[in-house]
Design an enzyme around this catalytic site. Structure first.
Site, PDB file in Angstrom:
ATOM      1  N   GLU A   1      -2.564 -14.933   3.537  1.00 37.03           N
ATOM      2  CA  GLU A   1      -3.442 -14.807   2.382  1.00 37.03           C
ATOM      3  C   GLU A   1      -3.448 -16.111   1.578  1.00 37.03           C
ATOM      4  OE1 GLU A   1      -5.969 -13.990   1.103  1.00 37.03           O
ATOM      5  OE2 GLU A   1      -5.785 -11.951   0.308  1.00 37.03           O
TER       6      GLU A   1
ATOM      7  N   HIS B   1      -5.680  -5.612   6.086  1.00 34.49           N
ATOM      8  CA  HIS B   1      -4.495  -4.765   5.994  1.00 34.49           C
ATOM      9  C   HIS B   1      -4.743  -3.536   5.125  1.00 34.49           C
ATOM     10  CE1 HIS B   1      -3.661  -5.912   1.824  1.00 34.49           C
ATOM     11  NE2 HIS B   1      -3.934  -7.160   2.169  1.00 34.49           N
ATOM     12  N   GLY B   2      -3.908  -2.528   5.299  1.00 33.80           N
ATOM     13  CA  GLY B   2      -3.966  -1.324   4.476  1.00 33.80           C
ATOM     14  C   GLY B   2      -3.551  -1.598   3.040  1.00 33.80           C
TER      15      GLY B   2
ATOM     16  N   THR C   1      -1.740  -1.789  -0.539  1.00 36.80           N
ATOM     17  CA  THR C   1      -0.408  -1.975  -1.109  1.00 36.80           C
ATOM     18  C   THR C   1      -0.411  -1.415  -2.529  1.00 36.80           C
ATOM     19  OG1 THR C   1      -0.831  -4.113  -2.162  1.00 36.80           O
ATOM     20  CG2 THR C   1      -0.204  -4.148   0.170  1.00 36.80           C
TER      21      THR C   1
END
Length: 450
Positions: free
Chosen positions: A313, A239-240, A242
């Site tokens: 996760e 994922h990008g 955070t």
């Protein structure tokens, strides 16, 4: 940290003819091979190398010379090329010069062994001393270990460049990471592909594979499928970014969304993959990977996104929401154990890596089987740092003690192929591609805590 950048030579005449090269020095670079070598040099020209090592075979040495000429534009670049016989290609004396098709026909049983059990491939060679046994892959791994033992101690904390071949480069990466000779074909090296290893010390000490087989500089977004590829390709994406990644705060299963940079990373990943015919997509159900997948799939509006709970996760339990200093204060010594022996750590009121392994590998197998049943060719999988690292261990047949051997940058893309179908051993074609962020061959993403 000692940074090692590994490059395979440019395309050669034997490559185009699908002819076995081994240690024969008859094969030379094609025009494309020379051009790609120049492009590699430009891609690396902002990196200051303390040493450059090359195989003596002319296809590799010529590649190294071309790269070196491009590196010379760096005002402080003074490293000269050192030729090492320990970087010679795998020795296949009975096959050298033959077309792959001829080897398949003349040495059918040995060729099957080469593909299915490469560590068992044996050649009987006659020389002045009589007949001797030669195990090409086992000999190559010993050669790679010798290179590391001789070289790493000379370059502690430095940056070195290695220009070699498909086989020796695979053996170098495999011996660094502990991938056994039986999995020799589990990683690949494309012509002029770039891989990056970061060593904490010598061979056997902690090492990180920062990236594997980057080919974007040569105009090939993803490594091409191997000849006779019959199975599926999976694109594994982290994922990008955070805000908690940026702050290095432990997230775990706290559902932190992407920040603006993470959305931009996801958009760039989508643009990077827009020319890839994605048939199916799966994501962890958490906000950050789901949004990453949705942004990527804007380029593929007809692709369905499924959610797999097993891709979540790792649960850090009582560590979640905390910085490292807070964790160290509350759980003295546990962070160090997590860095050194991750498979032995039980997160307080959370998970251990074995639990992550069981659920994420089950999810992965389900995705692979669904893709096969529906005859999907290319699948997008978006998940998390710990999940992806666990899956990479699974793909390469490594234990969870190898968890930290892999880097997964925010928005990075890895490529896993099943070239002979879903029951075959998977192949890691490329790992942790971040070139779509326009920052060169090194991963400069925040990465951050898990």
């Amino acid at each position: 940290m000692t940074r090692v950048i590994i490059v395979r030579h440019g395309q050669s005449g034997y490559n185009t003819e699908r002819r076995i090269q081994g240690r024969t020095d008859a094969s030379t670079l094609t025009e494309k091979g020379r051009n790609d070598a120049s492009i590699v040099g430009k891609a690396l020209s902002n990196i200051l190398f303390n040493a450059i090592y090359s195989s003596p075979l002319q296809r590799a040495k010529h590649t190294a010379d071309i790269i070196h000429n491009e590196l010379a534009t760096h005002p402080e670049q003074s490293a000269v090329i050192q030729v090492s016989d320990l970087l010679l290609e795998i020795d296949l004396p009975l096959w050298e010069g033959l077309l792959t098709a001829e080897v398949k026909q003349k040495f059918a049983e040995d060729y099957r062994t080469w593909h299915q059990r490469p560590d068992e491939l044996r050649m009987l060679l006659n020389d002045a001393q009589g007949t001797r046994e030669h195990f090409p892959v086992l000999a190559l791994y010993e050669q790679a270990q010798l290179f590391w033992q001789e070289t790493l101690s000379q370059h502690q904390g430095e940056t070195i460049l290695i220009v070699g071949h498909n086989g020796i480069n695979r053996a170098l990466i495999s011996t660094a990471l502990g991938i056994p000779p039986s999995r020799y074909h589990s990683i690949q090296q494309s012509n002029c592909g770039i891989s990056v290893l970061n060593f904490a010390g010598g061979l056997g000490e902690p090492v990180q594979l920062e990236s594997l087989n980057q080919t974007q500089h040569t105009g090939e977004s993803l490594p091409s499928l191997r000849p006779d590829h019959q199975g599926i390709r999976l694109l594994l994406v982290r994922h990008g970014e955070t805000e908690w990644n940026r702050q290095t705060r432990f997230q775990g299963q706290i559902d932190v969304p992407l920040n603006d940079n993470g959305r931009q990373q996801s958009q760039k990943a989508g643009e990077f993959l827009q020319g890839v015919a994605i048939d199916y997509a799966v994501s962890s159900p958490m906000l950050r990977p789901k949004e990453t997948a949705e942004i990527i799939l804007k380029q593929h509006p007809n692709v369905k996104l499924d959610l797999q709970d097993g891709l979540r996760e790792i649960s850090h339990g009582l560590w979640e929401g905390k910085f490292e200093a807070e964790i160290e204060q509350e759980f003295p010594g546990e962070l160090q154990r997590w860095r050194l022996v991750p498979a032995q750590v039980q997160m307080p009121e959370g998970e251990n890596l074995q639990e992550v392994w069981e659920r994420s590998v089950a999810a992965w197998q389900s995705i692979v089987e669904t893709a096969s049943t529906n005859q999907f060719k290319t699948v997008l999988v978006v998940a998390h740092d710990a999940t992806n690292k666990t899956l990479l261990c699974h793909v390469l047949g490594l234990s969870l003690e190898n968890f930290w051997n892999f880097r997964q940058g925010n928005g990075a893309v890895s490529v896993i192929d099943y070239p002979c179908g879903i029951d075959s051993i998977p192949v890691l074609q490329a790992m942790n591609i971040t070139a779509h962020f326009g920052r060169g061959v090194l991963d400069k993403t925040a990465a951050g805590a898990l």
